[in-house]
Design a protein around this motif. Structure first.
Motif, PDB file in Angstrom:
ATOM      1  N   PHE A   1       5.925  -0.992 -13.472  1.00 25.36           N
ATOM      2  CA  PHE A   1       6.315   0.358 -13.075  1.00 25.36           C
ATOM      3  C   PHE A   1       6.555   0.402 -11.572  1.00 25.36           C
ATOM      4  N   ASP A   2       7.319   1.414 -11.169  1.00 25.58           N
ATOM      5  CA  ASP A   2       7.747   1.511  -9.775  1.00 25.58           C
ATOM      6  C   ASP A   2       7.066   2.634  -9.004  1.00 25.58           C
ATOM      7  N   ALA A   3       6.634   3.666  -9.714  1.00 27.75           N
ATOM      8  CA  ALA A   3       6.173   4.878  -9.053  1.00 27.75           C
ATOM      9  C   ALA A   3       5.050   5.527  -9.833  1.00 27.75           C
ATOM     10  N   VAL A   4       4.290   6.367  -9.122  1.00 26.08           N
ATOM     11  CA  VAL A   4       3.185   7.110  -9.710  1.00 26.08           C
ATOM     12  C   VAL A   4       3.381   8.587  -9.397  1.00 26.08           C
ATOM     13  N   SER A   5       3.208   9.416 -10.410  1.00 25.33           N
ATOM     14  CA  SER A   5       3.198  10.869 -10.218  1.00 25.33           C
ATOM     15  C   SER A   5       1.769  11.347 -10.424  1.00 25.33           C
TER      16      SER A   5
ATOM     17  N   ASP B   1      -0.991   1.166  -1.662  1.00 29.09           N
ATOM     18  CA  ASP B   1      -1.385  -0.206  -1.312  1.00 29.09           C
ATOM     19  C   ASP B   1      -0.731  -1.222  -2.239  1.00 29.09           C
ATOM     20  N   ALA B   2      -0.475  -0.787  -3.482  1.00 27.20           N
ATOM     21  CA  ALA B   2       0.163  -1.677  -4.462  1.00 27.20           C
ATOM     22  C   ALA B   2       1.685  -1.647  -4.365  1.00 27.20           C
ATOM     23  N   GLY B   3       2.212  -0.921  -3.380  1.00 25.59           N
ATOM     24  CA  GLY B   3       3.654  -0.886  -3.177  1.00 25.59           C
ATOM     25  C   GLY B   3       4.393   0.060  -4.100  1.00 25.59           C
ATOM     26  N   LYS B   4       3.684   1.068  -4.647  1.00 23.59           N
ATOM     27  CA  LYS B   4       4.318   2.022  -5.551  1.00 23.59           C
ATOM     28  C   LYS B   4       4.738   3.286  -4.784  1.00 23.59           C
TER      29      LYS B   4
ATOM     30  N   LEU C   1       0.433   5.594   5.666  1.00 28.19           N
ATOM     31  CA  LEU C   1       0.364   4.398   4.827  1.00 28.19           C
ATOM     32  C   LEU C   1       1.680   4.160   4.099  1.00 28.19           C
ATOM     33  N   ALA C   2       2.295   5.221   3.590  1.00 29.91           N
ATOM     34  CA  ALA C   2       3.580   5.076   2.895  1.00 29.91           C
ATOM     35  C   ALA C   2       4.641   4.489   3.820  1.00 29.91           C
ATOM     36  N   LYS C   3       4.645   4.944   5.053  1.00 34.59           N
ATOM     37  CA  LYS C   3       5.600   4.417   6.029  1.00 34.59           C
ATOM     38  C   LYS C   3       5.353   2.938   6.284  1.00 34.59           C
ATOM     39  N   ALA C   4       4.069   2.577   6.407  1.00 34.96           N
ATOM     40  CA  ALA C   4       3.730   1.172   6.669  1.00 34.96           C
ATOM     41  C   ALA C   4       4.105   0.281   5.490  1.00 34.96           C
ATOM     42  N   LYS C   5       3.995   0.795   4.281  1.00 36.34           N
ATOM     43  CA  LYS C   5       4.299   0.013   3.082  1.00 36.34           C
ATOM     44  C   LYS C   5       5.778   0.038   2.719  1.00 36.34           C
ATOM     45  N   GLY C   6       6.538   0.918   3.355  1.00 40.17           N
ATOM     46  CA  GLY C   6       7.965   0.989   3.076  1.00 40.17           C
ATOM     47  C   GLY C   6       8.296   1.603   1.732  1.00 40.17           C
ATOM     48  N   VAL C   7       7.455   2.533   1.272  1.00 39.41           N
ATOM     49  CA  VAL C   7       7.693   3.201  -0.004  1.00 39.41           C
ATOM     50  C   VAL C   7       7.811   4.706   0.226  1.00 39.41           C
ATOM     51  N   SER C   8       8.298   5.400  -0.786  1.00 40.31           N
ATOM     52  CA  SER C   8       8.524   6.840  -0.674  1.00 40.31           C
ATOM     53  C   SER C   8       7.264   7.619  -1.035  1.00 40.31           C
TER      54      SER C   8
END
Length: 308
Positions: A60-64, A81-84, A105-112
């Protein structure tokens, strides 16, 4: 682009009432898993907690996140942390420090990271914003009153510290006002009414002032039965602009301009698909800032015991 594979964490009332149908109706996203302590879905991979989901072999790519705000920080942090990619139900968290930490943290991980405000996605909000940008605003009055027994039956967490009490719906109004007003505003008075047996308020009376001195008032109450009230009225130099039904209807100078069915959550998931595709975040925490101010400045008033 392949559909975003999303997992819902917290399969409670809001997930069943809104999220499941919105995901099914939105192109570019599909539900592949659920993590919930108390519920499951047929034909979907189900886990007890988000840790079990993250440790599984489900792709999976994302969590709601549809869980209550208290405890959500650890869930969101684990997903990031898991890149989701992470979508947060409102309110985005229990404290300001934790939501800003998630944004970092989202910015550091490069995720939305998407801090959702479903009432902002109502049909009349953007048209009202455009109109108010062109007019001189004289005052704004918010009346947001509903029946807690109808909307939150048996949900004890909303009365605990961090559950927000009447600000759980009231923050919806603040999310609209922070969007439609062309200038920022700050709190000047707060009166919070607490049942004698509850740790969170059942009503709130607030006064704000914009940067240019325009008065903004808000009355929130969770004791209204019968028809519910979700109204925002702006008096302008050219006549009133009124949003009703939570922002889905617009009246301009006394005439009906927009009446539309509820598409709020479908709009949110459509926006989430776009954010992920464009590697962007949308993390506006200003409504939660106003709620925090209301608690900081609030004068406490005690009222009768409240029982579900």
């Amino acid at each position: 682009m392949a559909p975003i594979r999303v997992a819902i964490v917290g399969l409670g009332k809001i997930a069943r009432d809104q999220h499941l149908g919105a995901i099914e109706a939105t192109d570019g996203i599909e539900l592949v898993a659920v993590a919930s302590r108390h519920a499951k879905l047929d034909d979907i991979a189900c886990f007890h907690e988000i840790g079990d989901l993250l440790a599984s072999d489900v792709k999976f790519d994302a969590v709601s996140l549809c869980t209550p705000p208290v405890g959500r920080f650890e869930q969101a942090k684990a997903a990031l942390d898991a890149g989701k990619h992470v979508m947060l139900e409102k309110p985005p968290g229990a404290t300001l420090s934790e939501v800003y930490a998630l944004e970092k943290l989202a910015k550091a991980k490069g995720v939305s990271l998407f801090s959702t405000w479903h009432s902002r996605a109502a049909a009349a909000v953007e048209p009202a914003r455009a109109l108010l940008a062109k007019r001189k605003i004289r005052s704004v009055a918010v009346e947001w009153k509903e029946d807690v027994r109808h909307w939150h039956p048996g949900q004890a967490w909303i009365w605990e510290p961090g559950g927000l009490g009447v600000f759980d719906p009231g923050i919806n109004a603040l999310s609209i006002v922070t969007r439609i007003l062309p200038e920022s505003f700050h709190l000047t008075r707060s009166e919070l009414t607490f049942p004698a047996n509850r740790a969170a308020p059942i009503a709130a009376s607030l006064s704000f002032e914009t940067d240019s001195g325009v008065p903004v008032s808000a009355e929130f109450d969770w004791r209204q039965t019968g028809p519910q009230t979700w109204d925002i009225r702006a008096e302008t130099d050219e006549g009133p602009i009124v949003l009703t039904h939570g922002g889905s209807r617009l009246f301009v100078d006394g005439k009906s301009a927009i009446v539309e069915e509820d598409r709020e959550y479908r709009n949110l998931y459509r926006d989430f698909v776009t954010l992920v595709a464009e590697s962007r975040s949308d993390a506006d925490f200003s409504p939660l800032v106003h709620v925090a101010d209301a608690f900081m400045l609030g004068r406490r008033i005690q009222t009768d015991v409240f029982e579900d």
